[in-house]
Design a protein around this motif. Structure first.
Motif, PDB file in Angstrom:
ATOM      1  N   ALA A  87       7.867  -9.935   3.843  1.00  0.00           N
ATOM      2  CA  ALA A  87       8.026 -11.331   4.262  1.00  0.00           C
ATOM      3  C   ALA A  87       8.582 -12.172   3.120  1.00  0.00           C
ATOM      4  O   ALA A  87       9.412 -13.073   3.341  1.00  0.00           O
ATOM      5  CB  ALA A  87       6.687 -11.891   4.733  1.00  0.00           C
ATOM      6  N   ALA A  88       8.176 -11.887   1.889  1.00  0.00           N
ATOM      7  CA  ALA A  88       8.688 -12.627   0.739  1.00  0.00           C
ATOM      8  C   ALA A  88      10.187 -12.393   0.556  1.00  0.00           C
ATOM      9  O   ALA A  88      10.961 -13.338   0.340  1.00  0.00           O
ATOM     10  CB  ALA A  88       7.936 -12.215  -0.525  1.00  0.00           C
ATOM     11  N   THR A  89      10.604 -11.134   0.649  1.00  0.00           N
ATOM     12  CA  THR A  89      12.028 -10.839   0.483  1.00  0.00           C
ATOM     13  C   THR A  89      12.851 -11.474   1.600  1.00  0.00           C
ATOM     14  O   THR A  89      13.922 -12.033   1.372  1.00  0.00           O
ATOM     15  CB  THR A  89      12.263  -9.315   0.474  1.00  0.00           C
ATOM     16  N   GLY A  90      12.336 -11.413   2.828  1.00  0.00           N
ATOM     17  CA  GLY A  90      13.062 -12.008   3.944  1.00  0.00           C
ATOM     18  C   GLY A  90      13.145 -13.514   3.848  1.00  0.00           C
ATOM     19  O   GLY A  90      14.189 -14.112   4.145  1.00  0.00           O
ATOM     20  N   ALA A  91      12.053 -14.163   3.429  1.00  0.00           N
ATOM     21  CA  ALA A  91      12.065 -15.621   3.297  1.00  0.00           C
ATOM     22  C   ALA A  91      13.090 -16.072   2.266  1.00  0.00           C
ATOM     23  O   ALA A  91      13.808 -17.062   2.469  1.00  0.00           O
ATOM     24  CB  ALA A  91      10.671 -16.118   2.915  1.00  0.00           C
ATOM     25  N   PHE A  95       7.984   3.350  -6.960  1.00  0.00           N
ATOM     26  CA  PHE A  95       6.891   2.436  -7.271  1.00  0.00           C
ATOM     27  C   PHE A  95       7.102   1.781  -8.624  1.00  0.00           C
ATOM     28  O   PHE A  95       6.846   0.581  -8.789  1.00  0.00           O
ATOM     29  CB  PHE A  95       5.557   3.194  -7.259  1.00  0.00           C
ATOM     30  N   ALA A  96       7.554   2.565  -9.608  1.00  0.00           N
ATOM     31  CA  ALA A  96       7.782   2.013 -10.944  1.00  0.00           C
ATOM     32  C   ALA A  96       8.957   1.031 -10.935  1.00  0.00           C
ATOM     33  O   ALA A  96       8.904  -0.018 -11.590  1.00  0.00           O
ATOM     34  CB  ALA A  96       8.044   3.147 -11.938  1.00  0.00           C
ATOM     35  N   ARG A  97      10.007   1.348 -10.201  1.00  0.00           N
ATOM     36  CA  ARG A  97      11.142   0.424 -10.122  1.00  0.00           C
ATOM     37  C   ARG A  97      10.742  -0.888  -9.460  1.00  0.00           C
ATOM     38  O   ARG A  97      11.317  -1.942  -9.772  1.00  0.00           O
ATOM     39  CB  ARG A  97      12.293   1.082  -9.361  1.00  0.00           C
ATOM     40  N   LEU A 106      17.248  -8.151  -1.218  1.00  0.00           N
ATOM     41  CA  LEU A 106      17.794  -7.060  -0.416  1.00  0.00           C
ATOM     42  C   LEU A 106      17.573  -5.720  -1.114  1.00  0.00           C
ATOM     43  O   LEU A 106      17.190  -4.728  -0.483  1.00  0.00           O
ATOM     44  CB  LEU A 106      19.285  -7.289  -0.172  1.00  0.00           C
ATOM     45  N   LEU A 107      17.774  -5.709  -2.432  1.00  0.00           N
ATOM     46  CA  LEU A 107      17.536  -4.496  -3.212  1.00  0.00           C
ATOM     47  C   LEU A 107      16.055  -4.141  -3.216  1.00  0.00           C
ATOM     48  O   LEU A 107      15.690  -2.958  -3.113  1.00  0.00           O
ATOM     49  CB  LEU A 107      18.045  -4.698  -4.645  1.00  0.00           C
ATOM     50  N   LEU A 108      15.196  -5.160  -3.303  1.00  0.00           N
ATOM     51  CA  LEU A 108      13.751  -4.912  -3.294  1.00  0.00           C
ATOM     52  C   LEU A 108      13.304  -4.333  -1.958  1.00  0.00           C
ATOM     53  O   LEU A 108      12.539  -3.359  -1.910  1.00  0.00           O
ATOM     54  CB  LEU A 108      13.000  -6.206  -3.591  1.00  0.00           C
ATOM     55  N   ALA A 109      13.783  -4.904  -0.853  1.00  0.00           N
ATOM     56  CA  ALA A 109      13.422  -4.386   0.462  1.00  0.00           C
ATOM     57  C   ALA A 109      13.933  -2.957   0.651  1.00  0.00           C
ATOM     58  O   ALA A 109      13.239  -2.112   1.235  1.00  0.00           O
ATOM     59  CB  ALA A 109      13.981  -5.294   1.551  1.00  0.00           C
ATOM     60  N   ALA A 110      15.136  -2.680   0.160  1.00  0.00           N
ATOM     61  CA  ALA A 110      15.683  -1.330   0.261  1.00  0.00           C
ATOM     62  C   ALA A 110      14.865  -0.346  -0.571  1.00  0.00           C
ATOM     63  O   ALA A 110      14.645   0.806  -0.149  1.00  0.00           O
ATOM     64  CB  ALA A 110      17.141  -1.318  -0.192  1.00  0.00           C
ATOM     65  N   ASN A 111      14.398  -0.771  -1.736  1.00  0.00           N
ATOM     66  CA  ASN A 111      13.605   0.121  -2.575  1.00  0.00           C
ATOM     67  C   ASN A 111      12.245   0.402  -1.933  1.00  0.00           C
ATOM     68  O   ASN A 111      11.742   1.527  -1.999  1.00  0.00           O
ATOM     69  CB  ASN A 111      13.412  -0.489  -3.958  1.00  0.00           C
ATOM     70  N   VAL A 112      11.651  -0.616  -1.303  1.00  0.00           N
ATOM     71  CA  VAL A 112      10.405  -0.385  -0.574  1.00  0.00           C
ATOM     72  C   VAL A 112      10.646   0.590   0.579  1.00  0.00           C
ATOM     73  O   VAL A 112       9.829   1.483   0.844  1.00  0.00           O
ATOM     74  CB  VAL A 112       9.829  -1.720  -0.056  1.00  0.00           C
ATOM     75  N   GLY A 113      11.777   0.442   1.262  1.00  0.00           N
ATOM     76  CA  GLY A 113      12.106   1.379   2.324  1.00  0.00           C
ATOM     77  C   GLY A 113      12.299   2.791   1.823  1.00  0.00           C
ATOM     78  O   GLY A 113      11.957   3.760   2.525  1.00  0.00           O
ATOM     79  N   PRO A 137      17.092   0.706   6.265  1.00  0.00           N
ATOM     80  CA  PRO A 137      17.547  -0.440   7.078  1.00  0.00           C
ATOM     81  C   PRO A 137      16.450  -0.993   7.982  1.00  0.00           C
ATOM     82  O   PRO A 137      16.455  -2.190   8.297  1.00  0.00           O
ATOM     83  CB  PRO A 137      18.709   0.138   7.894  1.00  0.00           C
ATOM     84  N   LEU A 138      15.501  -0.146   8.381  1.00  0.00           N
ATOM     85  CA  LEU A 138      14.419  -0.623   9.234  1.00  0.00           C
ATOM     86  C   LEU A 138      13.559  -1.632   8.499  1.00  0.00           C
ATOM     87  O   LEU A 138      13.193  -2.682   9.057  1.00  0.00           O
ATOM     88  CB  LEU A 138      13.566   0.560   9.695  1.00  0.00           C
ATOM     89  N   LEU A 139      13.241  -1.357   7.244  1.00  0.00           N
ATOM     90  CA  LEU A 139      12.419  -2.294   6.482  1.00  0.00           C
ATOM     91  C   LEU A 139      13.200  -3.539   6.076  1.00  0.00           C
ATOM     92  O   LEU A 139      12.614  -4.609   5.920  1.00  0.00           O
ATOM     93  CB  LEU A 139      11.818  -1.602   5.254  1.00  0.00           C
ATOM     94  N   ILE A 140      14.510  -3.420   5.897  1.00  0.00           N
ATOM     95  CA  ILE A 140      15.318  -4.614   5.639  1.00  0.00           C
ATOM     96  C   ILE A 140      15.304  -5.529   6.857  1.00  0.00           C
ATOM     97  O   ILE A 140      15.150  -6.754   6.741  1.00  0.00           O
ATOM     98  CB  ILE A 140      16.755  -4.214   5.263  1.00  0.00           C
TER      99      ILE A 140
END
Length: 232
Positions: free
Chosen positions: A67-71, A131-133, A173-180, A199-202
């Motif tokens: 939610a933070a990345t999307g906001a 996780f480290a990134r 966008l990079l953070l959401a992709a890394n979480v995905g 892309p689903l998590l983005i």
């Protein structure tokens, strides 16, 4: 560009302002109580077991971080495109994104088992680990939010709004992709282990972030005794 906008303080004499503050305080106390209960009773109360390695805190942490990345992405798009009604929400969007990320990280600390284990994660960096990134991406996220807010608040920095907004769009966008990628690289779980998770998590981040930003804007407007404009 930003000089055409006018902002005003939220009225402290209005009852909605204090109700909003009391509501936030109640949520904070409930969260602290839940954290204490989990620390005393153990992580089993969150649904974790020897077979289920991620419980309810991790689910909340992922939701808040997305939610933070999307906001922030939605907020940055308002500055890049110069479209109303997103541009007036720039300051609120930056603060909302930072608050959501800090809330998600606070919950994530509980998922470590003991808060002191956070020191291990910060002092033993493995660049091959998603996780480290994320630790680097989290800190960069907060710095970029501060930079973006500075371009929206300091008149001398108004001309840097678009470059800061571009960075505020790319980094989340990079953070959401890394979480995905964390879920994409988990072949042990049949529901995970696929590149579609990125892309689903983005997409989930954009949906959660838009909803969180809309709720924050509605809360502020209601606290001022005002109605939301039609697009909200």
């Amino acid at each position: 560009m930003a000089s055409t906008l006018r902002y005003q303080l939220v009225g402290r004499r209005q009852p909605g302002f204090w109700l909003l503050g009391l509501g936030a305080g109640a949520v904070l106390l409930a969260g602290l109580g839940a954290a204490y209960y989990m620390a005393a009773a153990g992580h089993a109360v969150t649904g974790m077991s020897n077979r289920i390695v991620w419980g309810l805190p991790h689910a909340f942490a992922i939701a808040l971080i997305l939610a933070a990345t999307g906001a922030l992405m939605v907020t940055a798009l308002g500055s890049l495109l110069g479209r109303a009604p997103l541009r007036p929400l720039g300051r609120l969007g930056g603060v909302t994104a930072a608050a959501l990320l800090l809330g998600g990280l606070a919950v994530l600390v509980l998922d470590l088992g003991r808060p002191d284990r956070l020191v291990v994660a910060m002092t033993h960096f493995n660049p091959a680990s998603s996780f480290a990134r994320n630790i680097v991406l989290y800190n960069g996220f907060l710095l970029i939010v501060a930079l973006y807010l500075a371009t929206r608040m300091a008149p001398a920095a108004y001309r840097y709004e678009r470059p800061a907004a571009a960075l505020a769009l790319a980094w989340p966008l990079l953070l959401a992709a890394n979480v995905g990628s964390i879920f994409a690289l988990l072949p042990a779980r049949e529901a995970y282990g696929g590149a579609i998770m990125v892309p689903l998590l983005i997409a989930a981040a954009l949906a959660y972030g838009t909803a969180a930003l809309a709720l924050a804007a509605l809360g502020v407007l209601r606290g001022q005794g005002r109605r939301a404009p039609a697009p909200l």
